[in-house]
Design an enzyme around this catalytic site. Structure first.
Site, PDB file in Angstrom:
ATOM      1  N   HIS A  73       0.833  -1.214   0.000  1.00 56.84           N
ATOM      2  CA  HIS A  73       0.000   0.000   0.000  1.00 56.84           C
ATOM      3  C   HIS A  73       0.866   1.262   0.000  1.00 56.84           C
ATOM      4  O   HIS A  73       0.511   2.278   0.605  1.00 56.84           O
ATOM      5  CB  HIS A  73      -0.945   0.036   1.203  1.00 56.84           C
ATOM      6  CG  HIS A  73      -1.942  -1.081   1.229  1.00 56.84           C
ATOM      7  ND1 HIS A  73      -3.221  -0.955   0.742  1.00 56.84           N
ATOM      8  CD2 HIS A  73      -1.848  -2.361   1.670  1.00 56.84           C
ATOM      9  CE1 HIS A  73      -3.873  -2.100   0.889  1.00 56.84           C
ATOM     10  NE2 HIS A  73      -3.062  -2.971   1.444  1.00 56.84           N
ATOM     11  N   ASN A 145     -10.332  -2.842   2.695  1.00 60.63           N
ATOM     12  CA  ASN A 145     -10.046  -2.865   1.262  1.00 60.63           C
ATOM     13  C   ASN A 145     -11.331  -2.643   0.471  1.00 60.63           C
ATOM     14  O   ASN A 145     -12.417  -2.658   1.042  1.00 60.63           O
ATOM     15  CB  ASN A 145      -9.467  -4.229   0.861  1.00 60.63           C
ATOM     16  CG  ASN A 145      -7.985  -4.359   1.181  1.00 60.63           C
ATOM     17  OD1 ASN A 145      -7.278  -3.361   1.366  1.00 60.63           O
ATOM     18  ND2 ASN A 145      -7.504  -5.581   1.243  1.00 60.63           N
TER      19      ASN A 145
HETATM   20 FE1  HDE Z   1      -2.343  -4.833   5.500  1.00 59.19          FE
HETATM   21  N1  HDE Z   1      -0.528  -4.020   5.931  1.00 59.19           N
HETATM   22  N2  HDE Z   1      -1.675  -6.615   6.147  1.00 59.19           N
HETATM   23  N3  HDE Z   1      -4.118  -5.701   4.963  1.00 59.19           N
HETATM   24  N4  HDE Z   1      -3.022  -3.093   4.860  1.00 59.19           N
HETATM   25  C1  HDE Z   1      -0.182  -2.740   5.733  1.00 59.19           C
HETATM   26  O1  HDE Z   1       0.945  -1.377   7.229  1.00 59.19           O
HETATM   27  C2  HDE Z   1      -0.573  -6.821   6.874  1.00 59.19           C
HETATM   28  C3  HDE Z   1      -4.455  -7.016   5.141  1.00 59.19           C
HETATM   29  C4  HDE Z   1      -4.288  -2.793   4.464  1.00 59.19           C
HETATM   30  O2  HDE Z   1      -3.241   3.427   4.087  1.00 59.19           O
HETATM   31  C5  HDE Z   1       1.152  -2.404   6.303  1.00 59.19           C
HETATM   32  O3  HDE Z   1       1.338   0.834   7.473  1.00 59.19           O
HETATM   33  C6  HDE Z   1      -0.500  -8.197   7.303  1.00 59.19           C
HETATM   34  C7  HDE Z   1      -5.861  -7.201   4.989  1.00 59.19           C
HETATM   35  C8  HDE Z   1      -4.384  -1.410   4.088  1.00 59.19           C
HETATM   36  O4  HDE Z   1      -1.532   3.320   5.438  1.00 59.19           O
HETATM   37  C9  HDE Z   1       1.555  -3.695   7.017  1.00 59.19           C
HETATM   38  C10 HDE Z   1      -1.607  -8.808   6.785  1.00 59.19           C
HETATM   39  C11 HDE Z   1      -6.364  -5.963   4.711  1.00 59.19           C
HETATM   40  C12 HDE Z   1      -3.110  -0.876   4.299  1.00 59.19           C
HETATM   41  C13 HDE Z   1       0.424  -4.612   6.687  1.00 59.19           C
HETATM   42  C14 HDE Z   1      -2.354  -7.804   6.066  1.00 59.19           C
HETATM   43  C15 HDE Z   1      -5.256  -5.050   4.694  1.00 59.19           C
HETATM   44  C16 HDE Z   1      -2.283  -1.945   4.785  1.00 59.19           C
HETATM   45  C17 HDE Z   1       2.150  -1.847   5.352  1.00 59.19           C
HETATM   46  C18 HDE Z   1      -2.019 -10.251   6.889  1.00 59.19           C
HETATM   47  C19 HDE Z   1      -7.804  -5.577   4.434  1.00 59.19           C
HETATM   48  C20 HDE Z   1      -2.657   0.545   4.037  1.00 59.19           C
HETATM   49  C21 HDE Z   1       2.426  -0.428   5.818  1.00 59.19           C
HETATM   50  C22 HDE Z   1      -2.182 -10.697   8.183  1.00 59.19           C
HETATM   51  C23 HDE Z   1      -8.697  -5.795   5.547  1.00 59.19           C
HETATM   52  C24 HDE Z   1      -2.838   1.416   5.235  1.00 59.19           C
HETATM   53  C25 HDE Z   1       1.526  -0.216   6.910  1.00 59.19           C
HETATM   54  C26 HDE Z   1      -2.515   2.838   4.893  1.00 59.19           C
HETATM   55  C27 HDE Z   1      -0.943  -1.800   5.137  1.00 59.19           C
HETATM   56  C28 HDE Z   1       0.385  -5.865   7.138  1.00 59.19           C
HETATM   57  C29 HDE Z   1      -3.546  -8.096   5.369  1.00 59.19           C
HETATM   58  C30 HDE Z   1      -5.428  -3.672   4.390  1.00 59.19           C
HETATM   59  C31 HDE Z   1       2.913  -4.264   6.664  1.00 59.19           C
HETATM   60  C32 HDE Z   1       0.593  -8.801   8.129  1.00 59.19           C
HETATM   61  C33 HDE Z   1      -6.636  -8.506   5.170  1.00 59.19           C
HETATM   62  C34 HDE Z   1      -5.615  -0.684   3.576  1.00 59.19           C
HETATM   63  O5  HDE Z   1       1.646  -3.485   8.392  1.00 59.19           O
END
Ligand code: HDE
Length: 707
Positions: A73, A145
Site C-alpha cells: 500500500h 479494502n
Molecule cells: Fe495490510 N498491511 N496486512 N491488509 N493493509 C499494511 O501497514 C498486513 C491485510 C491494508 O493506508 C502495512 O502501514 C499483514 C488485509 C491497508 O496506510 C503492514 C496482513 C487488509 C493498508 C500490513 C495484512 C489489509 C495496509 C504496510 C495479513 C484488508 C494501508 C504499511 C495478516 C482488511 C494502510 C503499513 C494505509 C498496510 C500488514 C492483510 C489492508 C505491513 C501482516 C486482510 C488498507 O503493516
C-alpha cells in the site's frame, strides 16, 4: 458542540501548518540566511569550507528527506472528512462515535497494494480503504479494502504473498502488476486464494474513481454493548456515486496519460466542493449464530452474503478537505487495525490477529520510533496521558518527576479508569480454551464455493471481463506448468470460465487439481479436498457492480466537448446547461489551448487540447455543430477520441451536421448502441440516459473497434 472534535482536529493540524508567505528565509534554527545560492568558499574560485553550517543545515536535511515507503500500500491518496452516525445501534455497541447524531472527524487513505510509491493508480490491484476516526474515546482505525475477502487465511503466509506479487527479486519487474510468474505460482499452490483472485480479476480491481468504490472491513469484528454483550459485525462502505470501473484496455492507457488519475480525481473533486460520500453499513450476527453458516465467520476468504444477513446503514462519511501537505498527512498517517475503542473488539480471525502485530511494528520502523502518535495527523483529539517517555522524535513535554505507575508523588495520576468508576477499554470476555497448535480449522477448508458464487453473480459483460483478465494475466506467465495449475483451479470453480481461459492459452484444463496444489492444501487440511457444505445461496445480486446503488447518476462525470474554431456556441451551451443540471462537468477540448472562436462571434478560453488530453480520461463525448466540423474531419486525434470512446463503451453524441464525422471513424451509421445523433431526435435526453448507465458494455462484443 457537535463539531467540537472536528474543530479540535482542524486546530491540531492548523497549529502545525507553516506559511512561508512574507517570511525571511532562515536555517532550521531560525538564523536569517543572507545568500542561498553559494557555499562558503576560500575565495571565489576556492575550495568549500567545512564551517559552512548554513550549507550543512540545508543538505543534511535534504539527505534524510525519504522515509521507508510502506512495504505494501505504498501508493496512496488521502483526505479529511467527517462521519455522522445516523442510526440508534446502542443495543449492539457502546462505541461513542456510533451514537446517533455524533459527528466525528476522520482521515481516509486510499491505496493500491503492490506498486511502489510512484506507481500508476490504474494498476489491476486491490485498493486499500483505511479510515482513522478521531473519536472522543481515542482513535479508531478501520483498515479495509475495496474487496470484501482476502487472499490468505493466516497471517503467517502474508510475507510470502507479498513477495510473490511484488516485482520479481532478480530484475525488479514488473511494477504494480500481478501478471507475472511468481504471483501465479504462489496463487496456483494456494487454493484458499481462489475467491479473492476472482475479485481481483474482475472490474473491481480497476475502479473508475476512489469515489466510486465500496469499502469493506473484510474480517468479522465484534460490537460490544454497555452490558458487555458481543455481536459479530462486518463493515461495508457504500459509495453514493455507485460502484464503477474502467475497461482494462482503458486502464492501461490511463496509466500512461495520467498515472495520478485517481489521486487527481479525488483532489479535484474535493477542491470543487463535490464532496464524496459513503454510507457505513453493518451486517450483524448474534453470537449464538456463530456456527449457523456453511462457512466460518472467522475465515477472511469468505463473505456473508447480503441475502443471509442484510446490510443496515448506520452513518455517512463525507470527505470535505484536502490535506495541506502530502508527506505530513497522507504519508505519515499510521493505521493499525489494533487501534480500537470501547464498543468494538477483535475476533479470533487468524489474519486479523496477525495484522495487529504487524501494523504497529511497521509504523515503529517506517516512522522512525515509538513517538509516531505525536505526529499531528496521528494525534488523538483526546490527547494522551501516560507514563511513556523519551524515544526518537519525542515532542510532548511531560511535567514533573513522576513517570511510573503506581505512584503517590504524582497524586496517583494518570489514574486508572476503574479506580474512579469510569469506563476504559475492556476486552470482550470470551472463553478461550484450546491446545497450543499450529493448525487450521476444517471449517476453513472449502475454497471454491464462494468463488463460484461470485462468478455466478456477475452480469455477462462482467464475466467476459474476468475471462479476459485471467487470459491476459496467465498469458504473461512464462511457466506453462503454472498456467496449467491455475486452470485446474478455475475448472473447480466454473467449467466455462476454465475452458474459455484455456482456449486463450491453448491448454485444455485438467479436471483434477494439480498434485502440487493438493500437496500444499493438505499441509493445512490433511483430508483435503473435503466434502463441501451446501451453500445457502447460489447467486447474490449484491456482488455484481451492475446492481449497486448510485447507478443512475452522472454527478461529477467529465464530458469532453470536442471542438475547434468555428464551433457553435449555442450548440455547446444547450448541452452544457443540461449536463450541469445533472451535476456533470463539460470540458472543452480544442486544437490548441488559449482561445477558440465561436461561429456566432466571440471566443472562449481553452485549457485543454488534443495534444494534452486523451479520451480515456473522460466519461462521454459530445461533438457540437458548427464550422469546427470541417476542421475536426482532418484532426487525427479527434477521430482517435471517438474510436477509443466507442471501444471503451462510452456515450458519444453528435450534434446536427457533426454526424458526418463518423465517416473517418470505425463507427457505423447503423445505430451502434450508445451513439446518439441529434438528427434522430432526443439528443440531450438520450445522451444523459446512456451516461446514467455508465457504460454500454454489451457493445464490446457487437462491434470490434481497434484503439
Ligand atoms: Fe495490510 N498491511 N496486512 N491488509 N493493509 C499494511 O501497514 C498486513 C491485510 C491494508 O493506508 C502495512 O502501514 C499483514 C488485509 C491497508 O496506510 C503492514 C496482513 C487488509 C493498508 C500490513 C495484512 C489489509 C495496509 C504496510 C495479513 C484488508 C494501508 C504499511 C495478516 C482488511 C494502510 C503499513 C494505509 C498496510 C500488514 C492483510 C489492508 C505491513 C501482516 C486482510 C488498507 O503493516
Amino acid at each position: 458542540m457537535k463539531n467540537q472534535r472536528e474543530n479540535k482536529k482542524v486546530q491540531q493540524i492548523d497549529d502545525h501548518v507553516i506559511d512561508n508567505n512574507g517570511r525571511l528565509l532562515t536555517t532550521n534554527d531560525g538564523v536569517p540566511i543572507e545568500d542561498n545560492n553559494n557555499m562558503l568558499k576560500a575565495g571565489e574560485r576556492g575550495p568549500a569550507l567545512i564551517e559552512d553550517f548554513i550549507y550543512q543545515d540545508k543538505m543534511a536535511h535534504f539527505d534524510r528527506e525519504r522515509i521507508p515507503e510502506r512495504v505494501v500500500h505504498a501508493r496512496g491518496s488521502g483526505a479529511h472528512g467527517i462521519f455522522e452516525a445516523t442510526a440508534d445501534i446502542s443495543k449492539y455497541t457502546k462505541a461513542s462515535f456510533l451514537k446517533k447524531g455524533t459527528v466525528t472527524p476522520l482521515f481516509v487513505r486510499f491505496s493500491t497494494v503492490a506498486g511502489f510509491k510512484g506507481s500508476t493508480d490504474l494498476a489491476r490491484d486491490v485498493r486499500g480503504f483505511s479510515v482513522k476516526f478521531y473519536t472522543e474515546d481515542g482513535n479508531y482505525d478501520l483498515v479495509g479494502n475495496n474487496i470484501p475477502v482476502f487472499f490468505i487465511q493466516d497471517a503467517m503466509n502474508f510475507p510470502d504473498l507479498v513477495h510473490a506479487v511484488k516485482p520479481e527479486p532478480n530484475n525488479e519487474m514488473p511494477q504494480a502488476a500481478s501478471a507475472h510468474d511468481t504471483f501465479w505460482d504462489f496463487i496456483s499452490l494456494m487454493p484458499e486464494a481462489a475467491h479473492m483472485v476472482m475479485w481481483t480479476m474482475s472490474d473491481r480491481a480497476i475502479p473508475r474513481s476512489f469515489r466510486m468504490m465500496e469499502g469493506f472491513g473484510v474480517h468479522t469484528f465484534k460490537f460490544v454493548n454497555a452490558e458487555g454483550k458481543g455481536t459479530f459485525v462486518k463493515f461495508h462502505w457504500k459509495p453514493k456515486l455507485g460502484v464503477h470501473s474502467v475497461a482494462w484496455n482503458e486502464a492501461q492507457k490511463i496509466s500512461g496519460f495520467d498515472a495520478d488519475f485517481h489521486r487527481r480525481d479525488l483532489w479535484e473533486n474535493i477542491e470543487k466542493g463535490n464532496f464524496p460520500q459513503w454510507d457505513l453499513g453493518v451486517q450483524l450476527v448474534p453470537e449464538e449464530d456463530e456456527h449457523k453458516f456453511s462457512f466460518d465467520l472467522l475465515d477472511a476468504t469468505k463473505i456473508v452474503p447480503e441475502e443471509l444477513v442484510p446490510v443496515e446503514i448506520i452513518g455517512t462519511m463525507t470527505l470535505n478537505r484536502n490535506p495541506e501537505n502530502f508527506f505530513a498527512e497522507t504519508e505519515q498517517i499510521a493505521f493499525d487495525p489494533g487501534r480500537i475503542v470501547p464498543g468494538i473488539d477483535l475476533t479470533n480471525d487468524p489474519l486479523l490477529q496477525g495484522r495487529v502485530f504487524s501494523y504497529a511494528d511497521t509504523q515503529n520502523y517506517r516512522l522512525g520510533g515509538p513517538n509516531f502518535h505525536e505526529i499531528p495527523i496521528n494525534r488523538s483529539v483526546n490527547g494522551k496521558f501516560n507514563n511513556q517517555k523519551d524515544g526518537f522524535g519525542r515532542q510532548d513535554i511531560l511535567k514533573g518527576n513522576v513517570s511510573y505507575f503506581p505512584n503517590s508523588l504524582g497524586g496517583g495520576c494518570p489514574y486508572h479508569a476503574m479506580l474512579k468508576g469510569e469506563d476504559g477499554f475492556k476486552s470482550h470476555e470470551e472463553k478461550v480454551d484450546g491446545k497450543k497448535v499450529r493448525r487450521r480449522s476444517t471449517s476453513f477448508a472449502d475454497h471454491f464455493t464462494q468463488a463460484r458464487l461470485f462468478f455466478n453473480s456477475q452480469s455477462k459483460p462482467e464475466q467476459e471481463h474476468m475471462i479476459n483478465a485471467y487470459s491476459f494475466e496467465l498469458s504473461k506467465v512464462n511457466s506453462v506448468d503454472v498456467r496449467k495449475r491455475e486452470l485446474a483451479i478455475l475448472n473447480q470453480i466454473d467449467k466455462e470460465l476454465a475452458a474459455r481461459v484455456g482456449a486463450n492459452l491453448g491448454i485444455e484444463p485438467a479436471s483434477e487439481l494439480d498434485e502440487l496444489t493438493l500437496q500444499f492444501a493438505r499441509q493445512n487440511h490433511p483430508e483435503y479436498p473435503i466434502k463441501t457444505p451446501k451453500p445457502e445461496v447460489e447467486k447474490s445480486a449484491a456482488l455484481s457492480m451492475k446492481t449497486k446503488p448510485g447507478e443512475g447518476t452522472i454527478e461529477t462525470r467529465k464530458v469532453a466537448f470536442l471542438i475547434a474554431d468555428g464551433v457553435s456556441k449555442k450548440s455547446i451551451d444547450k448541452m452544457k446547461t443540461a449536463l450541469e443540471e445533472e451535476g456533470a462537468e463539460a470540458v472543452l477540448i480544442s486544437t490548441n489551448v488559449g482561445k477558440v472562436k465561436f461561429k456566432e462571434g466571440g471566443t472562449a478560453d481553452i485549457e485543454f487540447s488534443y495534444l494534452t488530453e486523451a479520451s480515456v480520461c473522460y466519461d462521454a463525448f459530445y461533438t457540437p455543430e458548427g464550422d469546427s466540423v470541417s476542421v475536426l474531419q482532418d484532426e487525427p486525434d479527434y477521430l482517435h477520441f471517438i474510436n477509443e470512446g466507442f471501444r471503451h463503451c462510452k456515450a458519444i453524441a453528435f450534434a446536427t451536421g457533426a454526424e458526418k464525422l463518423i465517416d473517418g471513424t470505425y463507427l457505423s451509421k447503423n445505430k451502434d448502441s450508445g451513439v446518439i445523433f441529434e438528427s434522430d431526435g432526443n439528443l440531450i435526453e438520450d445522451f444523459i440516459k446512456t451516461m446514467k448507465g455508465h457504460r454500454v458494455w454489451e457493445r464490446e462484443n457487437t462491434r470490434k473497434v481497434p484503439s
